[in-house]
Design an enzyme around this catalytic site. Structure first.
Site, PDB file in Angstrom:
ATOM      1  CB  THR A   1      55.432  77.614 -14.323  1.00 31.71           C
ATOM      2  OG1 THR A   1      55.039  76.776 -13.220  1.00 31.71           O
ATOM      3  CG2 THR A   1      56.737  77.098 -14.895  1.00 31.71           C
TER       4      THR A   1
ATOM      5  N   GLY B   1      47.671  75.847 -18.108  1.00 33.78           N
ATOM      6  CA  GLY B   1      46.675  75.132 -18.892  1.00 33.78           C
ATOM      7  C   GLY B   1      45.522  76.039 -19.297  1.00 33.78           C
TER       8      GLY B   1
ATOM      9  CD  GLU C   1      49.574  72.219  -8.569  1.00 35.41           C
ATOM     10  OE1 GLU C   1      48.939  72.187  -9.632  1.00 35.41           O
ATOM     11  OE2 GLU C   1      49.885  73.279  -8.011  1.00 35.41           O
TER      12      GLU C   1
HETATM   13  C1  LIG Z   1      37.029  69.911 -15.672  1.00 37.14           C
HETATM   14  C2  LIG Z   1      37.861  69.650 -14.420  1.00 37.14           C
HETATM   15  C3  LIG Z   1      37.047  69.995 -13.218  1.00 37.14           C
HETATM   16  C4  LIG Z   1      37.484  70.024 -11.963  1.00 37.14           C
HETATM   17  C5  LIG Z   1      38.875  69.710 -11.527  1.00 37.14           C
HETATM   18  C6  LIG Z   1      38.899  69.582 -10.030  1.00 37.14           C
HETATM   19  C7  LIG Z   1      40.012  69.336  -9.399  1.00 37.14           C
HETATM   20  C8  LIG Z   1      41.266  69.175 -10.159  1.00 37.14           C
HETATM   21  C9  LIG Z   1      42.438  69.067  -9.261  1.00 37.14           C
HETATM   22  C10 LIG Z   1      43.643  69.030  -9.752  1.00 37.14           C
HETATM   23  C11 LIG Z   1      43.887  69.177 -11.184  1.00 37.14           C
HETATM   24  C12 LIG Z   1      44.179  70.594 -11.553  1.00 37.14           C
HETATM   25  C13 LIG Z   1      45.175  70.875 -12.364  1.00 37.14           C
HETATM   26  C14 LIG Z   1      46.140  69.838 -12.825  1.00 37.14           C
HETATM   27  C15 LIG Z   1      46.733  70.112 -14.129  1.00 37.14           C
HETATM   28  C16 LIG Z   1      47.824  70.940 -14.315  1.00 37.14           C
HETATM   29  C17 LIG Z   1      48.025  72.087 -13.424  1.00 37.14           C
HETATM   30  C18 LIG Z   1      49.450  72.369 -13.008  1.00 37.14           C
HETATM   31  C19 LIG Z   1      49.652  73.519 -12.340  1.00 37.14           C
HETATM   32  C20 LIG Z   1      50.977  73.851 -11.823  1.00 37.14           C
HETATM   33  O1  LIG Z   1      51.947  73.167 -12.001  1.00 37.14           O
HETATM   34  S1  LIG Z   1      50.983  75.299 -10.914  1.00 37.14           S
HETATM   35  C21 LIG Z   1      52.678  75.517 -10.521  1.00 37.14           C
HETATM   36  C22 LIG Z   1      53.142  74.505  -9.480  1.00 37.14           C
HETATM   37  N1  LIG Z   1      54.445  74.877  -9.017  1.00 37.14           N
HETATM   38  C23 LIG Z   1      54.996  74.352  -7.925  1.00 37.14           C
HETATM   39  O2  LIG Z   1      54.474  73.451  -7.279  1.00 37.14           O
HETATM   40  C24 LIG Z   1      56.313  74.950  -7.519  1.00 37.14           C
HETATM   41  C25 LIG Z   1      57.010  74.134  -6.462  1.00 37.14           C
HETATM   42  N2  LIG Z   1      57.811  75.009  -5.614  1.00 37.14           N
HETATM   43  C26 LIG Z   1      57.372  75.326  -4.348  1.00 37.14           C
HETATM   44  O3  LIG Z   1      56.319  74.925  -3.865  1.00 37.14           O
HETATM   45  C27 LIG Z   1      58.291  76.211  -3.541  1.00 37.14           C
HETATM   46  O4  LIG Z   1      59.119  76.955  -4.404  1.00 37.14           O
HETATM   47  C28 LIG Z   1      59.181  75.385  -2.566  1.00 37.14           C
HETATM   48  C29 LIG Z   1      59.913  74.299  -3.314  1.00 37.14           C
HETATM   49  C30 LIG Z   1      58.286  74.798  -1.521  1.00 37.14           C
HETATM   50  C31 LIG Z   1      60.205  76.289  -1.944  1.00 37.14           C
HETATM   51  O5  LIG Z   1      59.537  77.423  -1.526  1.00 37.14           O
HETATM   52  P1  LIG Z   1      60.348  78.549  -0.737  1.00 37.14           P
HETATM   53  O6  LIG Z   1      61.714  78.650  -1.312  1.00 37.14           O
HETATM   54  O7  LIG Z   1      59.519  79.770  -0.680  1.00 37.14           O
HETATM   55  O8  LIG Z   1      60.359  77.946   0.710  1.00 37.14           O
HETATM   56  P2  LIG Z   1      61.506  77.204   1.495  1.00 37.14           P
HETATM   57  O9  LIG Z   1      61.848  75.896   0.861  1.00 37.14           O
HETATM   58  O10 LIG Z   1      62.590  78.170   1.758  1.00 37.14           O
HETATM   59  O11 LIG Z   1      60.690  76.897   2.847  1.00 37.14           O
HETATM   60  C32 LIG Z   1      60.364  77.986   3.699  1.00 37.14           C
HETATM   61  C33 LIG Z   1      59.314  77.484   4.669  1.00 37.14           C
HETATM   62  O12 LIG Z   1      58.056  77.452   3.989  1.00 37.14           O
HETATM   63  C34 LIG Z   1      57.440  76.191   4.149  1.00 37.14           C
HETATM   64  N3  LIG Z   1      56.605  75.940   2.978  1.00 37.14           N
HETATM   65  C35 LIG Z   1      57.010  75.872   1.689  1.00 37.14           C
HETATM   66  N4  LIG Z   1      55.953  75.640   0.887  1.00 37.14           N
HETATM   67  C36 LIG Z   1      54.868  75.549   1.705  1.00 37.14           C
HETATM   68  C37 LIG Z   1      53.476  75.307   1.464  1.00 37.14           C
HETATM   69  N5  LIG Z   1      53.004  75.085   0.220  1.00 37.14           N
HETATM   70  N6  LIG Z   1      52.645  75.283   2.525  1.00 37.14           N
HETATM   71  C38 LIG Z   1      53.134  75.497   3.764  1.00 37.14           C
HETATM   72  N7  LIG Z   1      54.441  75.721   4.084  1.00 37.14           N
HETATM   73  C39 LIG Z   1      55.290  75.746   3.021  1.00 37.14           C
HETATM   74  C40 LIG Z   1      58.603  75.238   4.260  1.00 37.14           C
HETATM   75  O13 LIG Z   1      58.182  74.023   4.850  1.00 37.14           O
HETATM   76  C41 LIG Z   1      59.543  76.040   5.133  1.00 37.14           C
HETATM   77  O14 LIG Z   1      59.089  75.952   6.441  1.00 37.14           O
HETATM   78  P3  LIG Z   1      60.180  75.902   7.626  1.00 37.14           P
HETATM   79  O15 LIG Z   1      61.033  77.131   7.450  1.00 37.14           O
HETATM   80  O16 LIG Z   1      60.975  74.647   7.410  1.00 37.14           O
HETATM   81  O17 LIG Z   1      59.352  75.897   8.861  1.00 37.14           O
HETATM   82  C1  LIG Z   2      51.778  69.074 -18.144  1.00 42.45           C
HETATM   83  C2  LIG Z   2      52.181  70.277 -17.333  1.00 42.45           C
HETATM   84  C3  LIG Z   2      51.211  71.197 -16.965  1.00 42.45           C
HETATM   85  C4  LIG Z   2      51.572  72.320 -16.237  1.00 42.45           C
HETATM   86  N1  LIG Z   2      50.616  73.253 -15.924  1.00 42.45           N
HETATM   87  C5  LIG Z   2      50.979  74.363 -15.248  1.00 42.45           C
HETATM   88  C6  LIG Z   2      50.010  75.373 -14.964  1.00 42.45           C
HETATM   89  O1  LIG Z   2      48.840  75.234 -15.303  1.00 42.45           O
HETATM   90  N2  LIG Z   2      50.412  76.490 -14.307  1.00 42.45           N
HETATM   91  C7  LIG Z   2      51.714  76.685 -13.911  1.00 42.45           C
HETATM   92  O2  LIG Z   2      52.020  77.717 -13.329  1.00 42.45           O
HETATM   93  N3  LIG Z   2      52.660  75.721 -14.155  1.00 42.45           N
HETATM   94  C8  LIG Z   2      52.323  74.597 -14.808  1.00 42.45           C
HETATM   95  N4  LIG Z   2      53.266  73.631 -15.078  1.00 42.45           N
HETATM   96  C9  LIG Z   2      54.668  73.884 -14.720  1.00 42.45           C
HETATM   97  C10 LIG Z   2      55.105  73.027 -13.548  1.00 42.45           C
HETATM   98  O3  LIG Z   2      54.510  73.485 -12.364  1.00 42.45           O
HETATM   99  C11 LIG Z   2      56.630  73.055 -13.443  1.00 42.45           C
HETATM  100  O4  LIG Z   2      57.149  72.466 -14.603  1.00 42.45           O
HETATM  101  C12 LIG Z   2      57.095  72.294 -12.209  1.00 42.45           C
HETATM  102  O5  LIG Z   2      56.802  73.048 -11.054  1.00 42.45           O
HETATM  103  C13 LIG Z   2      58.605  71.986 -12.238  1.00 42.45           C
HETATM  104  O6  LIG Z   2      59.345  73.185 -12.324  1.00 42.45           O
HETATM  105  P1  LIG Z   2      60.391  73.387 -13.520  1.00 42.45           P
HETATM  106  O7  LIG Z   2      59.745  73.060 -14.779  1.00 42.45           O
HETATM  107  O8  LIG Z   2      61.004  74.715 -13.320  1.00 42.45           O
HETATM  108  O9  LIG Z   2      61.519  72.270 -13.258  1.00 42.45           O
HETATM  109  P2  LIG Z   2      62.923  72.510 -12.525  1.00 42.45           P
HETATM  110  O10 LIG Z   2      62.692  72.840 -11.111  1.00 42.45           O
HETATM  111  O11 LIG Z   2      63.762  73.381 -13.346  1.00 42.45           O
HETATM  112  O12 LIG Z   2      63.452  70.979 -12.541  1.00 42.45           O
HETATM  113  C14 LIG Z   2      64.562  70.585 -13.328  1.00 42.45           C
HETATM  114  C15 LIG Z   2      65.403  69.653 -12.460  1.00 42.45           C
HETATM  115  O13 LIG Z   2      65.973  70.441 -11.402  1.00 42.45           O
HETATM  116  C16 LIG Z   2      65.772  69.772 -10.171  1.00 42.45           C
HETATM  117  N5  LIG Z   2      65.694  70.733  -9.063  1.00 42.45           N
HETATM  118  C17 LIG Z   2      65.098  71.943  -9.069  1.00 42.45           C
HETATM  119  N6  LIG Z   2      65.214  72.551  -7.867  1.00 42.45           N
HETATM  120  C18 LIG Z   2      65.915  71.692  -7.084  1.00 42.45           C
HETATM  121  C19 LIG Z   2      66.367  71.720  -5.720  1.00 42.45           C
HETATM  122  N7  LIG Z   2      66.110  72.760  -4.920  1.00 42.45           N
HETATM  123  N8  LIG Z   2      67.055  70.641  -5.245  1.00 42.45           N
HETATM  124  C20 LIG Z   2      67.291  69.581  -6.040  1.00 42.45           C
HETATM  125  N9  LIG Z   2      66.893  69.483  -7.339  1.00 42.45           N
HETATM  126  C21 LIG Z   2      66.221  70.539  -7.846  1.00 42.45           C
HETATM  127  C22 LIG Z   2      64.438  69.058 -10.349  1.00 42.45           C
HETATM  128  O14 LIG Z   2      64.321  67.969  -9.409  1.00 42.45           O
HETATM  129  C23 LIG Z   2      64.562  68.548 -11.788  1.00 42.45           C
HETATM  130  O15 LIG Z   2      65.273  67.323 -11.785  1.00 42.45           O
HETATM  131  C24 LIG Z   2      52.925  72.504 -15.837  1.00 42.45           C
HETATM  132  C25 LIG Z   2      53.893  71.564 -16.193  1.00 42.45           C
HETATM  133  C26 LIG Z   2      53.521  70.438 -16.925  1.00 42.45           C
HETATM  134  C27 LIG Z   2      54.572  69.419 -17.290  1.00 42.45           C
END
Ligand SMILES: CC/C=C\C/C=C\C/C=C\C/C=C\C/C=C\C/C=C/C(=O)SCCNC(=O)CCNC(=O)[C@H](O)C(C)(C)COP(=O)(O)OP(=O)(O)OC[C@H]1O[C@@H](n2cnc3c(N)ncnc32)[C@H](O)[C@@H]1OP(=O)(O)O
Ligand SMILES: Cc1cc2nc3c(=O)[nH]c(=O)nc-3n(C[C@H](O)[C@H](O)[C@H](O)COP(=O)(O)OP(=O)(O)OC[C@H]3O[C@@H](n4cnc5c(N)ncnc54)[C@H](O)[C@@H]3O)c2cc1C
Length: 596
Positions: free
Chosen positions: A79, A118, A362
């Site tokens: 992110t 994180g 996530e």
């Molecule tokens: C001490 C502790 C010890 C141990 C711990 C052990 C375990 C812990 C476990 C969990 C805890 C760990 C951490 C938690 C704490 C915080 C961490 C937080 C981290 C983060 O937040 S990381 C960042 C996360 N970010 C996101 O999730 C972003 C979300 N966005 C997306 O995923 C993509 O942008 C999105 C929305 C899917 C769109 O992607 P894109 O634009 O590229 O695709 P399309 O929508 O155009 O779709 C195209 C096509 O692709 C398919 N597809 C999309 N995603 C996936 C996928 N992930 N897998 C498979 N296929 C995918 C989609 O279905 C479309 O298919 P189609 O064309 O319809 O056939």
């Molecule tokens: C506690 C915490 C820990 C995190 N840890 C990590 C980490 O370790 N590593 C990492 O990489 N990231 C991490 N993140 C980031 C996290 O993965 C993002 O915040 C999350 O994926 C949401 O993306 P964003 O913040 O850009 O929100 P945005 O996507 O900007 O969301 C803002 C609003 O826009 C809307 N929106 C966005 N796209 C669309 C769409 N296509 N259609 C309709 N509505 C839409 C959403 O629903 C939401 O209401 C963490 C976040 C938090 C809060």
């Protein structure tokens, strides 16, 4: 504060490491160290899994021992300030320089700064960086790179690295979330994680994976893990709330009677028993999802990615719904504890702040449900073309002839009712999209105009999956249990079905033959069931078997000494070290004397 957290975190990870236990256990035991989160969570929760999922065997041989022995400490930086959801819009670039066989990492502008990872602020010395890969002037999209950001001896940021902590948040304040910027920072070619795509020494890009989204694999893994995490989180919260409700006595419904336990109020049972039931439902569903996940991984090891789309759809909606339900129900547990639920020492605020964050990270709730909806609409269209449906969508067939499902209030009948609602809502979305297209919209606009309904359809599909899995798994797992255990667990799964049937009467009236009289019957059965569960409520939460050290709650400790613990914690507050704060002499007294 940070020092204490790091000390506790290391005791946790090294202690368990010595015992050679797995990271989920680590996660569980880390709860005995932190009310919130370990700064090492990302190391084991995402950095290690990404090395396993995105590196070649040779790269794993280099990096995995270092990571598992904590010789390097990592995180996952995807992110950015300007992008989180839209991964394809990430701005950090990695441009290949064939003359030096290096990638040059750049943060083009402020919005390109990595933000949130994180452990990134002050703990990690390495990280996985998702960056737009450029070679020979062509952009190949976001790819994962393993990057050292701090000197492993001095912990100083390396030249060209800007890194720091992002500051206080609603919760997660022990997670050390950080920001990261690159100024022409060079890394070896070999630091591109090359399991799914490679760049040769001369800069040729070679796509290895047959599926374009395997780079997103770590997120699927974490989403699957988070469903189990939520069950655990909710189980802790409802243990606290039910035990407190058994201790707390309040009000006098009958003049000549003593104040009752608040757990005897039907409204209190309505708040809390769905929480017990939901914790079970999510735990059983998470185990089913994990088995689905490992099955897909096995298929992919054989080069078959056909089952990946259904896994992505399932992990997306189950992560969204489990985190949303858990956030709402933990807040409900807090409400059920009155003022004392608002005390930090109850641990309900920390549990809530963890769960509500999980609804966002996530993958944001709305975005993931729309991913599921994309799969549901595609499946409907495939059904129209006579193609086979995947197992979790078999229920769509029943809607093919459009006939209304006849209402049956048995547990199995209610599960079928939820199938009918999901099928009906997906069908309504397809109809809406087609109507907009017929009125001249292109597909993208027709989709956007239907997204509110699409989110609802994905939620309905997820609810139907949870209801079916919960019911089936309860029956399977209790087959050999004593009649008593079987009866109580059956009551919990029936409560879940009745609760959600009453929450979704509108949908059931629309897509089944449910009548007003049926609704009255559902309500009566639900209330009677609450009373049946009441005698076992404390036993049911005791069965979650949380030690006091893990619950960390003045309200939920096993001995029920709530008021003594609340006072003990209050007296520990720094403000109580002196009878009069020096602020009195500095500010209040001069103000009283008109001297301010
Ligand atoms: C001490 C502790 C010890 C141990 C711990 C052990 C375990 C812990 C476990 C969990 C805890 C760990 C951490 C938690 C704490 C915080 C961490 C937080 C981290 C983060 O937040 S990381 C960042 C996360 N970010 C996101 O999730 C972003 C979300 N966005 C997306 O995923 C993509 O942008 C999105 C929305 C899917 C769109 O992607 P894109 O634009 O590229 O695709 P399309 O929508 O155009 O779709 C195209 C096509 O692709 C398919 N597809 C999309 N995603 C996936 C996928 N992930 N897998 C498979 N296929 C995918 C989609 O279905 C479309 O298919 P189609 O064309 O319809 O056939
Ligand atoms: C506690 C915490 C820990 C995190 N840890 C990590 C980490 O370790 N590593 C990492 O990489 N990231 C991490 N993140 C980031 C996290 O993965 C993002 O915040 C999350 O994926 C949401 O993306 P964003 O913040 O850009 O929100 P945005 O996507 O900007 O969301 C803002 C609003 O826009 C809307 N929106 C966005 N796209 C669309 C769409 N296509 N259609 C309709 N509505 C839409 C959403 O629903 C939401 O209401 C963490 C976040 C938090 C809060």
């Amino acid at each position: 504060m940070y020092g204490q957290i790091v000390r506790d975190g290391l005791v946790n990870v090294t202690g368990i490491e010595d015992l050679g236990l797995t990271s989920p256990v680590l996660q569980r035991t880390s709860d005995a160290f932190f009310k919130e989160i370990s700064p090492f969570l990302l190391h084991f929760g995402m950095f290690v899994p990404t090395i396993i999922g995105q590196c070649t065997p040779e790269q794993q041989a280099k990096w995995l021992p270092l990571a598992m022995d904590l010789k390097i400490i990592g995180t996952y930086a995807q992110t950015e300030l300007g992008h989180g959801t839209f991964i394809r819009g990430l701005e950090t670039t990695a441009t290949y320089d064939a003359s030096t066989e290096q990638f040059i990492l750049k943060t083009p502008k402020l919005s390109s700064y990595k933000w949130w990872a994180g452990g990134l602020g002050k703990t990690a010395n390495h990280c996985i960086v998702l960056a737009q890969l450029y070679t020979k002037g062509v952009c190949h999209g976001p790819h994962p790179f393993i990057v050292q950001i701090r000197d492993t001896e001095t912990h100083m940021p390396l030249p060209g690295i800007k890194v720091g902590e992002i500051g206080p948040k609603l919760g997660f304040n022990t997670a050390d979330n950080g920001f990261l910027g690159f100024e022409d920072f060079r890394i070896p070619r070999e630091n591109l994680m090359m399991k799914n795509a490679q760049v040769t020494k001369d800069g040729t890009y070679v796509k290895v994976a047959r599926h374009g989204k395997l780079t997103y694999g770590t997120m699927v893994f974490v989403r699957v893990m988070l469903v189990s995490d939520m069950a655990y989180c909710l189980a802790k919260a409802v243990t606290i709330a039910v035990r407190y409700s058994a201790v707390r006595r309040q009000s006098q419904p009958k003049p000549d009677q003593p104040e009752p336990q608040v757990l005897d109020y039907l409204t209190q049972q309505h708040k809390l028993f769905i929480c017990i039931s939901t914790a079970h439902a999510m735990k059983l569903t998470s185990t089913w999802l994990w088995n689905t996940f490992t099955g897909v991984l096995a298929d992919m090891r054989d080069g078959n990615t056909d089952t990946l789309p259904e896994l992505h759809a399932l992990s997306s909606c189950l992560k969204a719904i489990s985190t949303s339900d858990t956030s709402a129900l933990i807040e409900q547990c807090r409400f059920a504890c009155g003022g004392h639920g608002y005390m930090y020492s109850s641990n309900l605020p920390a549990l809530y702040s963890f769960a509500t964050a999980t609804r966002t990270y996530e993958g944001d709730y709305t975005v993931l449900l729309l991913q599921t909806a994309r799969f549901l609409v595609k499946s409907w269209e495939q059904m129209d073309e006579g193609k086979p449906l995947t197992p979790t969508l078999a229920y769509l067939e029943q809607s093919r002839n459009g006939s209304q499902v006849s209402w049956d209030d048995s547990p199995e009948g209610i599960v079928r009712g939820f199938d009918a609602v999901a099928a009906g809502r997906i069908g309504a979305c397809v109809k809406s999209i087609r109507k907009h297209i017929n009125n001249g919209m292109d597909y993208e606009d027709a989709w956007q105009m239907t997204t509110v309904q699409l989110v609802g359809a994905a939620e309905a599909h997820c609810r139907a999956v949870i209801c079916r899995v919960y019911r089936d798994e309860t029956a399977r797992l209790t087959a050999g249990c004593s009649p008593g255990v079987k009866a109580v667990l059956d009551q919990l799964s029936t409560l879940y079905l009745l609760y959600w049937a009453l929450e979704r009467t509108g949908d059931l009236l629309r897509f089944s033959s449910l009548s007003e009289r049926d609704i009255e019957n559902l309500q009566a059965r639900y209330e009677a069931l609450l009373l049946k569960i009441r005698p076992n409520a404390v036993g049911l939460v005791d069965a979650f078997d949380f030690r006091d050290e893990v619950l960390m709650s003045t309200l939920g400790s096993y001995d029920g000494r709530v008021y003594e613990r609340l006072m003990e914690e209050a007296l520990k507050t720094p403000l109580n070290r002196e009878p009069v704060s020096d602020s009195f002499h500095k500010y209040i007294k001069p103000m009283m004397q008109g001297k301010l």
